[in-house]
Design an enzyme around this catalytic site. Structure first.
Site, PDB file in Angstrom:
ATOM      1  N   GLU A  29       0.735  -1.318  -0.204  1.00 48.68           N
ATOM      2  CA  GLU A  29       0.444   0.017  -0.432  1.00 48.68           C
ATOM      3  C   GLU A  29       0.811   0.849  -0.113  1.00 48.68           C
ATOM      4  OE1 GLU A  29      -2.065  -0.970   3.449  1.00 48.68           O
ATOM      5  OE2 GLU A  29      -2.552  -2.807   2.841  1.00 48.68           O
ATOM      6  N   LEU A  58      -6.040  -1.984  -0.640  1.00 49.95           N
ATOM      7  CA  LEU A  58      -5.604  -1.735   0.764  1.00 49.95           C
ATOM      8  C   LEU A  58      -6.490  -3.342   1.002  1.00 49.95           C
ATOM      9  CD1 LEU A  58      -7.531   0.618   3.221  1.00 49.95           C
ATOM     10  CD2 LEU A  58      -6.140  -1.089   3.225  1.00 49.95           C
ATOM     11  N   ALA A  59      -5.342  -4.528   1.004  1.00 52.11           N
ATOM     12  CA  ALA A  59      -6.020  -5.165   1.159  1.00 52.11           C
ATOM     13  C   ALA A  59      -4.490  -6.512   1.425  1.00 52.11           C
ATOM     14  CB  ALA A  59      -6.538  -6.055   0.335  1.00 52.11           C
ATOM     15  N   GLU A  60      -3.953  -7.124   2.238  1.00 53.88           N
ATOM     16  CA  GLU A  60      -2.932  -7.489   3.236  1.00 53.88           C
ATOM     17  C   GLU A  60      -3.160  -8.432   2.705  1.00 53.88           C
ATOM     18  OE1 GLU A  60      -4.323  -5.126   4.754  1.00 53.88           O
ATOM     19  OE2 GLU A  60      -2.971  -4.157   4.863  1.00 53.88           O
ATOM     20  N   GLN A  82       2.527  -1.996   5.463  1.00 49.56           N
ATOM     21  CA  GLN A  82       2.128  -0.638   5.925  1.00 49.56           C
ATOM     22  C   GLN A  82       3.145  -0.762   7.459  1.00 49.56           C
ATOM     23  OE1 GLN A  82      -0.704   2.118   5.890  1.00 49.56           O
ATOM     24  NE2 GLN A  82       0.316   2.523   3.797  1.00 49.56           N
ATOM     25  N   PHE A  86      -0.786  -4.938  10.733  1.00 49.10           N
ATOM     26  CA  PHE A  86      -2.004  -4.993   9.813  1.00 49.10           C
ATOM     27  C   PHE A  86      -2.177  -6.732   8.637  1.00 49.10           C
ATOM     28  CE2 PHE A  86      -2.152  -0.420  10.218  1.00 49.10           C
ATOM     29  CZ  PHE A  86      -2.946  -0.361  10.851  1.00 49.10           C
ATOM     30  N   HIS A 129      -0.927   0.525  15.633  1.00 51.77           N
ATOM     31  CA  HIS A 129       0.124   0.871  15.475  1.00 51.77           C
ATOM     32  C   HIS A 129       1.517   1.120  16.155  1.00 51.77           C
ATOM     33  CE1 HIS A 129      -3.183   3.256  13.145  1.00 51.77           C
ATOM     34  NE2 HIS A 129      -2.456   3.086  12.153  1.00 51.77           N
TER      35      HIS A 129
HETATM   36  C1  LIG Z   1      -5.625  -3.468   7.469  1.00 52.27           C
HETATM   37  C2  LIG Z   1      -4.729  -2.135   7.355  1.00 52.27           C
HETATM   38  N1  LIG Z   1      -3.820  -1.973   6.251  1.00 52.27           N
HETATM   39  C3  LIG Z   1      -3.400  -1.255   6.186  1.00 52.27           C
HETATM   40  C4  LIG Z   1      -4.402   0.368   6.900  1.00 52.27           C
HETATM   41  C5  LIG Z   1      -3.175   1.428   6.426  1.00 52.27           C
HETATM   42  N2  LIG Z   1      -4.045   2.666   6.557  1.00 52.27           N
HETATM   43  C6  LIG Z   1      -5.217   3.303   7.033  1.00 52.27           C
HETATM   44  S1  LIG Z   1      -6.080   3.777   6.504  1.00 52.27           S
HETATM   45  C7  LIG Z   1      -5.958   3.558   4.944  1.00 52.27           C
HETATM   46  C8  LIG Z   1      -6.324   4.343   3.349  1.00 52.27           C
HETATM   47  C9  LIG Z   1      -7.977   3.745   4.271  1.00 52.27           C
HETATM   48  O1  LIG Z   1      -8.392   4.167   2.789  1.00 52.27           O
HETATM   49  P1  LIG Z   1     -10.224   4.473   2.434  1.00 52.27           P
HETATM   50  O2  LIG Z   1     -10.549   3.105   2.671  1.00 52.27           O
HETATM   51  O3  LIG Z   1      -9.918   4.713   0.685  1.00 52.27           O
HETATM   52  O4  LIG Z   1     -10.576   5.296   3.442  1.00 52.27           O
HETATM   53  P2  LIG Z   1     -10.113   6.900   3.323  1.00 52.27           P
HETATM   54  O5  LIG Z   1      -9.426   7.174   4.149  1.00 52.27           O
HETATM   55  O6  LIG Z   1     -10.183   7.232   2.226  1.00 52.27           O
HETATM   56  O7  LIG Z   1     -11.689   7.216   3.941  1.00 52.27           O
HETATM   57  C10 LIG Z   1      -4.561   2.493   4.793  1.00 52.27           C
HETATM   58  C11 LIG Z   1      -4.088   2.196   4.165  1.00 52.27           C
HETATM   59  C12 LIG Z   1      -4.783  -0.053   7.689  1.00 52.27           C
HETATM   60  N3  LIG Z   1      -6.083   0.440   8.959  1.00 52.27           N
HETATM   61  N4  LIG Z   1      -5.674  -1.556   8.239  1.00 52.27           N
END
Ligand SMILES: Cc1ncc(C[n+]2csc(CCOP(=O)(O)OP(=O)(O)O)c2C)c(N)n1
Ligand SMILES: Cc1ncc(C[n+]2csc(CCOP(=O)(O)OP(=O)(O)O)c2C)c(N)n1
Ligand SMILES: [Mg+2]
Ligand SMILES: [Mg+2]
Lengths: 328, 347, 328, 347
Positions: A29, A58-60, A82, A86, A129
């Site tokens: 990611e 966004l999918a581990e 990341q 996660f 985190h």
């Molecule tokens: C399982 C997981 N992987 C990675 C993250 C790190 N992370 C936090 S928010 C985010 C992006 C989220 O994007 P979206 O779902 O479009 O929501 P937005 O923040 O745009 O509202 C990421 C990659 C996380 N919180 N959880």
């Protein structure tokens, strides 16, 4: 030799491996234009382009599975999770799949995969985190686990990981990304996965640590040397799986006492295995109880500063643990 | 959107190919029946069957570049495996768990297929894990082509990945994530869902709230096609189109082959609590092998003599396989502990 | 008292809890008409109907998540994971979610959830129908882990699990489902989650085990008593988390020697934690090395019979391990 | 299939309700801006913002039974939370991590909302985990009604669950599995995807190969609706319909609210590498608060004086919250170690 930060060493290792071998690619990611949320891949997208530096959905579990699939065809994926917190959605792909391919296919299929992930607390990250996750995976034969604590080791070990035919989990102490600096050779070098490193020779007792805690333990050892005249041997484990039993036993044979330090919670943390090895194979060397200094058994690192500091080991607390054991 | 093809690629199949397809379906069935019999005789501990699924599998096999394109199969794929080159002896060896068994050196249960030489990727038991891995393989194919590591027109190289699973397994997050990558990157990827209406005992209505699994393709921007999985030529047709798309870089396809397993889930199962005998009998009438036989007889490609001939060849092949596997040695106990890590020199 | 098998005791516990509390329901793959692939829920669908005995889609993470969600509203879900080998997709929901709700919400939300799953080898299940997974979860504060070895314990502990306000993983030794029989009281009773059980008193050494291995260890202890006059104390741990340190230390204080047995692979298996506790808090009681007898560090239980038998501990092998330690 | 509603439930909203909606949007924005400012002043370490998403959130909040229906939110839901009853002081306390902070006793990072009293379910950071849990809550609601533990018409009881996430998070298997349960069991479940086109830096085209997230509803047999997420009344309309369906036992809805975050992902982010300044400026012009203000001015529900009045009330509320939070004590260090297990008596 150039002095650089831990994260710079990690980035350089990837850059050079991308340069060296067209089969190496990176996915995860925000690893592309954004250069990773910690900037570990900064500049690589610009240099190597969309094909090799691939922003993932966004999918581990699929980040790892894509890596496995690509590795099965003999590519050399580096997958970034990341935050180690996660990695749990990918547990099935790592434990049931990546770790077992070679064994379950009687050696037909191997999985030359690297999974990099920042881990550890003390950075205001709260429960999600800040996690240390190495203990879960250290139970899984078929995986290799590396946790560097210096830029030199990080670069050399990451290169070995990329070149290893097995799945390697590479956990990076994120609190040290910019805080830890050190010399790194200018030419290509590797450090073998497996051997621990004697970070400080000593006679009075042995302290085993890795990652940020290896760094802190060195500070603690200097402190007790200065203040108390205690001569602690510090072993930076570097590789957690396979475990370097010989190094562990050799050190305790010399010192007679062992302390294990990790920032992961105590129960069933990695220290348990070291203590177990020592209490069996090292039993006759032991002049005192095997001590573990670890975080408390609570479900996560709390966010608020006073609680976080209470949770986290630090050089002073480690120094106290060393003193206590030395006094036994 | 679900589309069904009109071009009949199967019209181009030679008589010889058609007979080969018939052969693999028949061979699979007879081998499968023998495995059930061996289980009843307590010769083996476990069997999981592909009976009823042969048309879907063999139709698919003949549409890909067998032994070259990657296949990441599931446990019900006996006919698919035979059509690609796994032998009856290989399979029998796995039923017994004999030394040096092809897929896993007898470390895995039967029907967990693998052959590096045939580009059949080692499968595990947790369902659907193969799907995102297959997307990774497809990603690698595209990567190699883009990096100039592989000529996209070189037919001696794998140019697509074909993966299979049951309809129940599409409930897994693993499936979702794999399909999503296939769509986002327009990968040379074909996923065939063998929809036999049940996941062990759970009927499809308790599994998903859609009429057709193929309808789910739209959620991933991949092409979805639905086909009568008991019609080997119809399966070949939709697969041929999917293969064409994959080879041409036109992206991924989700194929739903509607079929039925005419036996219990596995030798451990008893299906009487969850399927009526009438339903099973109804489907037995739609047997894909008899159906194909009829077509071939009508087109005089098969004859009664040839049928008998094929039957006796199948019987011989199965007998021979059983004899060979029975005669083969057991693994040494210590073989339990090898192959944990690939040696560094392997790279 | 009625003599019944392990699986009958488990079924009875669920039946009685369903009867007792309308908030109790069961979900999992094939738990309905089929009565579960091991028949643990046989007859319950007929008795309680579709609303309370719910066949799930084939998707473990959601089986657990549905359970979590329902538990948050104060229902009492019992989730079945068909084989422990298939719990890995649910790792994120168990470790990041169920275990952390209470802590992360400062005690506002609790998760009274039971996850039942058959585990263990020796049944021809190969790599993916034989796994022991307790070690992964024993590292996670916030979870409770129960592994019964007798029908009596199984029924009493499962009832406690259903009534517990916390997430409880209940791992059932499937090889013992029908092989292990024992007396079970006819009236409602519970056994508290937490305390280990002294299955056999002894003076010469302590053996710690759970699940199928507790059963085998009892056989081994009788054998060495008969054949060698060794008087082994056998502790059936029953609850792995929280760990019953007091019982472990008390036994070794008495005997001076410890052997831990599990069928899970050695490295970072649950035995590591017991050895670690003993090598620290029990150090002064120890008259010999702490021994672990466990499965080899390979990625799974192999299918083929000779290899499987090589992998699996059994009463004879455990007896040998007892003899070796006794001779130290 | 994606449908858009025609019935205008929002026509039934009273002036007072409309002004309340305006108030919560404004309050959220001002609080959010203050948090950014505090971060720049190094008073706090982290902030994650809902700026730009206020219409989607407040429109949704007013359609459900606030404080009674379950809400399982995500980190961007500040406006939603305020509309349900989380106070600015609660939020400020979480920014600092002060003792007894409402959501987690300051154990979690800010914006990980929870209030048992308001039926706001504790959220974690791993994205999408809330979705299958929300399906479990919806399952429980249906279960209680079927078991006679709860009267389906009792408005003092929760009758649906509302869960939210970003478009990127729909890539997770967790989302797939949660949606599938909602569809299979026709649950009183509403999932709102706040589609702001990016997941941190990853644009939607690299996330999924469909034009609209709502198109994915079909794969689960739930209703999918798409709405302009910057139009608070349009959001209210589609949500009101979804709520009606949930209360009536007509099943689940997936709502896609198209919107944009007008600031970086979080205080740790710098969005300049992945979004053009022009794009951001373009979206700032579509600001949901200004847009609603215009509507209310046109309908003379708001006036310039009233706007000023609301502004100063918002400023006061934010000031007061900040002062209170700053004055509040820190947690004791040992609070790190409580609440691992709920005591047995809790049941
Ligand atoms: C399982 C997981 N992987 C990675 C993250 C790190 N992370 C936090 S928010 C985010 C992006 C989220 O994007 P979206 O779902 O479009 O929501 P937005 O923040 O745009 O509202 C990421 C990659 C996380 N919180 N959880
Ligand atoms: C992750 C996982 N959960 C559970 C199982 C046990 N299991 C094996 S096959 C099966 C049903 C599969 O149904 P379907 O996907 O429809 O395929 P079919 O067997 O009908 O061909 C189940 C539940 C498994 N193998 N993996
Ligand atoms: Mg099926
Ligand atoms: Mg987004």
């Amino acid at each position: 030799m150039t002095v650089m930060t831990l994260i710079d060493a990690i980035r350089e290792a990837m850059d050079e491996e991308l340069e060296r071998d067209p089969r190496v690619f990176i996915t995860g990611e925000d690893v592309g234009e954004r250069g990773g949320v910690f900037r570990a891949t900064q500049g690589l997208h610009e240099k190597y382009g969309d094909t090799r530096i691939v922003d993932s959905p966004l999918a581990e579990l699929s980040i790892v599975a894509i890596g496995i699939g690509a590795a099965l065809t003999d590519l050399r994926p580096i997958c970034e999770i990341q935050f180690a917190d996660f990695i749990h959605p990918a547990f099935n792909q790592i434990v049931n799949e990546a770790a077992r391919f070679y064994y379950r296919s009687n050696g037909q299929w191997h999985v030359p995969l690297v999974i990099r992930s920042p881990y550890g607390g003390g950075i205001g990250g709260g429960l999600y985190h800040s996690q240390s996750v190495e203990a879960f995976f250290a139970h899984v034969p078929g995986l290799k686990i590396v946790v560097p604590s210096t830029p030199y080791d990080a670069k050399g070990l990451l290169k070995s990981a990329v070149r290893d035919p097995n799945p390697v989990l590479f956990f990076e102490p994120k609190k040290g990304y910019r805080a830890i600096k050190g010399e790194v050779p200018d030419d290509d070098y590797t450090i073998p996965i497996g051997p621990a490193r004697i970070a400080r020779e000593g006679r009075d007792l042995s302290v085993f640590a890795y990652g940020m805690m290896a760094h802190y333990t060195m500070m603690a050892a200097e402190k007790v040397a200065r203040e108390d005249g205690i001569d602690a041997e510090v072993i930076d484990l570097r590789t957690l799986l396979p475990i370097d039993k010989a190094a562990i036993l050799a050190s305790v044979k010399k010192t007679g006492k062992a302390l294990i330090v990790h920032e992961d919670n105590l129960t069933m943390g990695y220290g348990a295995e070291i203590a177990a090895v020592l209490s069996d194979e090292g039993f006759e060397y032991l002049d005192g109880p095997v001590k573990r200094y670890a975080a408390p058994d609570v479900p996560g690192v709390p966010f608020s500063h006073p609680m976080q500091e209470y949770f986290m080991p630090n050089p002073d607390k480690i120094a106290d643990a060393i003193r206590d054991l030395a006094a036994y | 959107m679900v589309t069904t093809t009109t071009a009949r690629a199967s019209a181009r199949l030679s008589e010889e190919q058609l007979l080969q397809m018939y052969w693999y379906m028949l061979l699979s069935r007879r081998l499968d029946e023998r495995a059930w019999a061996m289980h009843r005789q307590s010769k083996i501990a476990f069997h999981i069957s592909g009976m009823g699924h042969e048309a879907a599998q063999v139709g698919a096999a003949f549409a890909i570049n067998r032994g070259v394109d990657y296949v990441h199969p599931y446990y019900r794929d006996l006919a698919l495996m035979l059509a690609i080159g796994i032998t009856p002896t290989d399979f029998m060896m796995s039923l017994y768990g004999k030394k040096d068994e092809l897929s896993s050196g007898a470390r895995q249960m039967p029907s967990h297929f693998s052959s590096k030489a045939l580009n059949i990727v080692s499968s595990s038991s947790p369902v659907a894990t193969q799907v995102p891995q297959a997307a990774g393989i497809a990603f690698a194919i595209k990567y190699r082509q883009q990096m100039g590591l592989q000529d996209p027109n070189d037919e001696t190289q794998p140019r697509l990945v074909f993966t299979t699973l049951g309809e129940g397994s599409t409930s897994q997050g693993e499936w979702h994530e794999g399909m999503n990558w296939a769509g986002v990157h327009d990968l040379p990827f074909i996923c065939m869902v063998q929809n036999n209406l049940y996941a062990i005992s759970v009927p499809i209505e308790e599994q998903m709230a859609v009429a057709h699994v193929a309808d789910r393709a739209d959620a991933y921007g991949v092409r979805g096609v639905m086909v009568d999985g008991n019609d080997v030529l119809a399966v070949y047709d939709v697969m041929a189109e999917a293969v064409e798309r994959a080879y041409n870089g036109d992206g991924a396809t989700l194929v739903e082959a509607k079929t039925y397993r005419i036996v219990p889930h596995s030798s451990d199962d008893d299906d009487r609590s969850y399927r009526s005998r009438e339903e099973v009998e109804e489907w037995k009438k739609k047997d894909p092998i008899l159906r194909f036989q009829k077509v071939l007889l009508e087109e005089t490609i098969l004859s009664d003599t040839l049928i008998d001939d094929y039957e006796s060849r199948a019987r011989d092949a199965v007998n021979k396989a059983q004899v060979e596997a029975e005669a083969a040695p057991w693994p040494a106990p210590e073989e339990a502990i090898g192959d944990v890590y690939a040696p560094l020199e392997a790279i």
